[in-house]
Write a protein that holds these residues in place. Structure first.
Motif, short mmCIF file in Angstrom:
data_model
loop_
_atom_site.label_atom_id
_atom_site.label_comp_id
_atom_site.label_asym_id
_atom_site.label_seq_id
_atom_site.Cartn_x
_atom_site.Cartn_y
_atom_site.Cartn_z
N ALA A 9 41.90 79.74 79.30
CA ALA A 9 42.61 78.84 77.80
C ALA A 9 42.52 77.23 77.95
O ALA A 9 42.84 76.49 77.29
N GLU A 10 42.87 76.61 79.56
CA GLU A 10 43.34 75.39 79.68
C GLU A 10 41.99 74.55 79.57
O GLU A 10 42.09 73.50 79.37
N VAL A 11 40.72 75.45 79.67
CA VAL A 11 39.17 74.97 79.09
C VAL A 11 39.71 74.11 77.98
O VAL A 11 39.15 73.57 76.90
N VAL A 12 40.13 75.27 77.18
CA VAL A 12 39.36 75.05 75.17
C VAL A 12 40.98 74.02 74.62
O VAL A 12 40.80 72.87 74.35
N HIS A 13 42.02 74.37 75.61
CA HIS A 13 43.59 73.20 74.83
C HIS A 13 42.61 72.09 75.89
O HIS A 13 43.37 71.44 75.69
N ALA A 48 31.71 75.40 80.28
CA ALA A 48 31.32 74.15 78.53
C ALA A 48 31.01 75.70 77.38
O ALA A 48 31.06 74.39 76.68
N GLY A 49 30.85 76.66 77.59
CA GLY A 49 30.34 77.62 76.55
C GLY A 49 32.06 77.17 75.66
O GLY A 49 32.53 78.18 74.44
N LEU A 50 33.34 77.02 76.64
CA LEU A 50 34.58 77.53 76.42
C LEU A 50 34.64 76.61 74.87
O LEU A 50 35.55 76.28 74.43
N ARG A 103 38.41 66.21 85.97
CA ARG A 103 39.82 65.90 85.29
C ARG A 103 41.07 66.65 85.28
O ARG A 103 42.17 66.78 85.48
N ARG A 104 40.74 66.96 83.72
CA ARG A 104 41.98 67.87 82.71
C ARG A 104 42.29 69.07 84.04
O ARG A 104 43.05 69.49 84.25
N THR A 105 40.93 69.27 85.23
CA THR A 105 41.20 70.98 86.23
C THR A 105 40.83 69.64 87.47
O THR A 105 40.55 68.59 87.30
N HIS A 106 41.00 70.45 88.26
CA HIS A 106 40.41 69.34 89.35
C HIS A 106 38.95 70.71 90.43
O HIS A 106 39.08 70.51 91.57
N SER A 136 57.04 71.82 79.50
CA SER A 136 57.31 72.21 78.11
C SER A 136 56.24 72.65 76.66
O SER A 136 56.52 73.04 76.21
N LEU A 137 54.75 71.94 77.23
CA LEU A 137 54.14 71.91 76.47
C LEU A 137 53.15 73.24 77.03
O LEU A 137 51.40 73.48 76.22
N VAL A 138 53.33 74.34 78.05
CA VAL A 138 53.20 74.97 78.16
C VAL A 138 52.62 76.44 77.07
O VAL A 138 51.69 76.36 77.60
N HIS A 139 53.57 76.00 76.51
CA HIS A 139 53.70 77.53 74.95
C HIS A 139 52.23 76.57 74.38
O HIS A 139 51.71 77.77 73.51
N GLU A 140 51.83 75.56 74.29
CA GLU A 140 50.91 75.18 73.68
C GLU A 140 49.20 76.09 74.13
O GLU A 140 48.50 76.74 73.34
N VAL A 141 49.36 77.01 75.37
CA VAL A 141 48.31 77.45 76.38
C VAL A 141 49.26 78.19 76.74
O VAL A 141 47.40 79.07 75.94
N LEU A 142 49.91 79.18 76.33
CA LEU A 142 50.27 80.46 76.30
C LEU A 142 49.37 81.12 74.82
O LEU A 142 49.55 82.09 74.43
N ASP A 143 49.94 80.43 73.21
CA ASP A 143 49.61 80.47 71.86
C ASP A 143 48.04 80.92 72.37
O ASP A 143 47.82 81.42 71.12
N LEU A 144 46.89 79.67 73.01
CA LEU A 144 45.75 80.05 72.78
C LEU A 144 45.30 81.49 73.46
O LEU A 144 44.69 81.90 72.38
N VAL A 145 46.29 81.50 74.50
CA VAL A 145 46.37 83.69 74.92
C VAL A 145 46.45 84.29 74.28
O VAL A 145 45.95 85.41 74.16
N ALA A 146 47.68 83.89 73.80
CA ALA A 146 47.89 85.12 72.54
C ALA A 146 47.10 85.49 71.28
O ALA A 146 47.11 86.30 70.70
N GLU A 147 46.69 84.58 70.86
CA GLU A 147 46.10 84.50 69.93
C GLU A 147 44.73 85.34 70.16
O GLU A 147 43.63 85.64 69.56
N GLN A 148 43.62 84.22 71.46
CA GLN A 148 42.73 84.89 72.11
C GLN A 148 42.50 85.47 73.17
O GLN A 148 43.03 85.00 74.20
#
Length: 573
Positions: free
Chosen positions: A474-478, A514-516, A494-497, A446-458
């Motif tokens: 967005a997952e990198v920024v998150h 890295a840029g993100l 680790r945050r991704t594989h 249910s924390l998916v909205h944190e990622v989806l909100d980033l997409v909505a903003e950018q």
């Protein structure tokens, strides 16, 4: 309750708080056991700090077989209590604590001879019975006996002459590193103060009593004391090293066992189930993992670099040889996308073989103010944490409430089931494909909205990461803003594989990722380039190590890539 973040600002605030206030508990170690201790302690009303010298889950806790299981092979060793305990925990994780992160997975146990069926069948039946004996567990499907034809319909990749039949049973799997971060975010949500890249370099003492630790913020070089009524050492394979810092012979001795896993594309093995095989030493798993298979593991003693255990050519060939003994189309080294090696912290016993050392855990109170917890397995982390905090409570003189983590969902669990049912609605609302939404829900709940909100903003963050299209930008920024990622390797390993799920080990994604990260972390161009170069050298060193024949040769080659953040020298006090 809004989930706490582990971003740069929160890390700074946590360090300041630990420097300025005496804690009830300071936890040393940010793997699954340390994370569990922090959550158990803070949810009992204690003030808690946690420091981790590297990234969260950077050791054993991101390099496991990614299974939540009772340990079928421990039944053969007659360790019924350990299996029952682990199966109880499996049920809690599946049904209550983390249904968004832990999910069922079927396995096929091939039978080579007809006489094996009653023996294996009885063992798997007992396994299912022990699971059902817990009042907390969510039931998985029961085991089934299969003919050879039935088994081959489920696992067509098997050679016909490799089995006379099979038994199918169910266990569970988890994204191990993501789970650790989620436990830490849950602990922070209840008030724990958490910081990675912060190394304990010595203990504070009043007479023989440990009263805290001296820590170094490895990012800034700042060194300061953290005062605490009790310190918990949850350092895994580094347990003996931490014990040396208080002097004298340690009460707990841990031996490291290296386990190597291979990652291959899903299309290389035609099957709709996992596989478990006996080997001369233990067992070998073939585990479904998204668009991939994870195959492992080895079990060999390791006494070299604990931070970067190296996989050798011998390790890789061992795994390939064993899995190829039953596959219709053998795998080659060219089929291997990724390789990773981890160290199991096993309690040292009289056995010379690591596969026979205990997976049970132990808690010790070697000197007043210091609690040691070691051994165990990923699945039983919560029980280990509870036992460690019980020892803390004793050291505090009692009056501490009992553990509540058996009924405490992790952040992202509440509301997950409803969001899963609404995944198509979420896809229409966000413009993302429903399979992308499913992928995100299984990673964030249910924390998916944190990622989806980033997409909505950018909206540009809604695009896949170049060279690693299973993950959104967005997952990198998150990962930086919410999950404590401090360096490029933290995100790609680790945050991704990405580092084990792509043919180039994430090199094509490195510069963009890295840029993100640069903005949220305040990197200049020089630091950005340094991050990419470090990651490239780390991958080159790992690949070179995998061409060596022995552990010593592989370890020597892998030492050619220095850490992006060097460790500080520990002091003995």
């Amino acid at each position: 309750m809004t989930a706490a973040r582990l971003g740069p600002e929160e890390r700074g605030a946590a360090l300041d708080h630990m420097a300025d206030n005496e804690l009830d508990v300071l936890v040393v170690g940010g793997g699954i056991v340390g994370a569990g201790v922090a959550l158990d302690a803070v949810s009992r009303g204690l003030s808690v700090g946690l420091v981790e010298a590297r990234d969260f889950a950077s050791g054993t806790s991101s390099r496991s077989s990614k299974l939540i299981h009772g340990g079928l092979r421990y039944l053969e060793q007659l360790d019924f209590a350990l299996v029952r305990e682990a199966l109880t925990e499996r049920g809690l994780l599946l049904g209550r604590i983390a249904p968004h992160l832990v999910r069922p997975v079927p396995f096929l146990f091939p039978l080579r001879h007809h006489w094996e069926r009653p023996y294996v069948g009885a063992g798997v039946a007992l396994y299912d019975t022990l699971a059902l004996a817990s009042t907390h567990t969510r039931g998985l499907p029961g085991h089934r006996h299969l003919t050879r034809g039935g088994a081959l319909r489920i696992f067509p990749a098997l050679r016909r002459d490799a089995l006379v039949g099979a038994v199918r049973y169910w266990d569970a799997q988890v994204d191990d590193a993501r789970y650790v971060v989620t436990v830490l975010r849950t602990a922070a949500t209840y008030g724990a103060h958490i910081a990675s890249r912060t190394q304990a370099v010595g203990f504070l003492r009043e007479g023989e009593h440990v009263t805290g630790a001296r820590v170094v913020d490895l990012e800034s070089g700042r060194e300061f004391p953290v005062r605490a009524k009790q310190v918990v050492n949850a350092a895994g394979v580094w347990t003996d090293d931490i014990q040396q810092m208080v002097g004298g012979r340690g009460q707990i001795h841990v031996r490291a066992s290296k386990g190597v896993h291979l990652v291959v594309p899903r299309d290389r093995i035609q099957a709709s189930s996992g596989l478990i095989l006996r080997t001369e030493k233990s067992v070998l798993f073939v585990i479904p993992w998204g668009r991939h298979w994870i195959i492992g593991t080895t079990d060999t003693a390791w006494d070299l670099d604990k931070a970067h255990p190296a996989a050798s050519r011998t390790d890789i060939d061992y795994v390939l040889d064993h899995v190829n003994s039953v596959l219709k189309t053998p795998l080659t080294r060219d089929d291997v996308e990724g390789v990773y090696a981890g160290l199991r912290p096993l309690l040292s016993g009289e056995s010379d073989e690591t596969s026979k050392l205990s997976r049970e855990h132990t808690v010790a109170h070697p000197v007043p103010g210091l609690v040691l917890i070691a051994g165990g397995k990923y699945t039983t982390y919560r029980v280990m944490a509870k036992d460690a905090v019980d020892a803390v409570a004793h050291g505090l003189g009692g009056g501490v409430p009992a553990s509540v983590t058996d009924r405490l969902p992790l952040v992202g669990a509440d509301g997950y089931a409803a969001l899963w049912n609404q995944r198509r609605t979420l896809a229409r609302r966000t413009g993302l494909h429903v399979s992308r939404i499913q992928h995100l829900l299984r990673r964030y709940g249910s924390l998916v909205h944190e990622v989806l909100d980033l997409v909505a903003e950018q909206p540009e963050l809604g695009r896949p990461l170049t060279g690693a299209d299973d993950y959104l930008r967005a997952e990198v920024v998150h990962a930086v803003r919410c999950e404590g990622a401090r360096h490029l390797d933290d995100v790609l390993s680790r945050r991704t594989h990405v580092s084990i799920e792509t043919w180039d080990r994430g090199l094509a994604a490195a510069e963009e990722a890295a840029g993100l990260m640069a903005g949220p972390l305040g990197w200049d161009d020089e630091q950005l380039a340094r991050e990419v170069e470090y990651y490239r050298k780390r991958i080159e060193a790992e690949r070179a190590a995998q061409e060596q024949d022995s552990d010593h040769e592989a370890d020597a080659v892998q030492h050619g890539a220095p850490d992006i953040v060097p460790q500080a020298a520990a002091a003995r006090v």
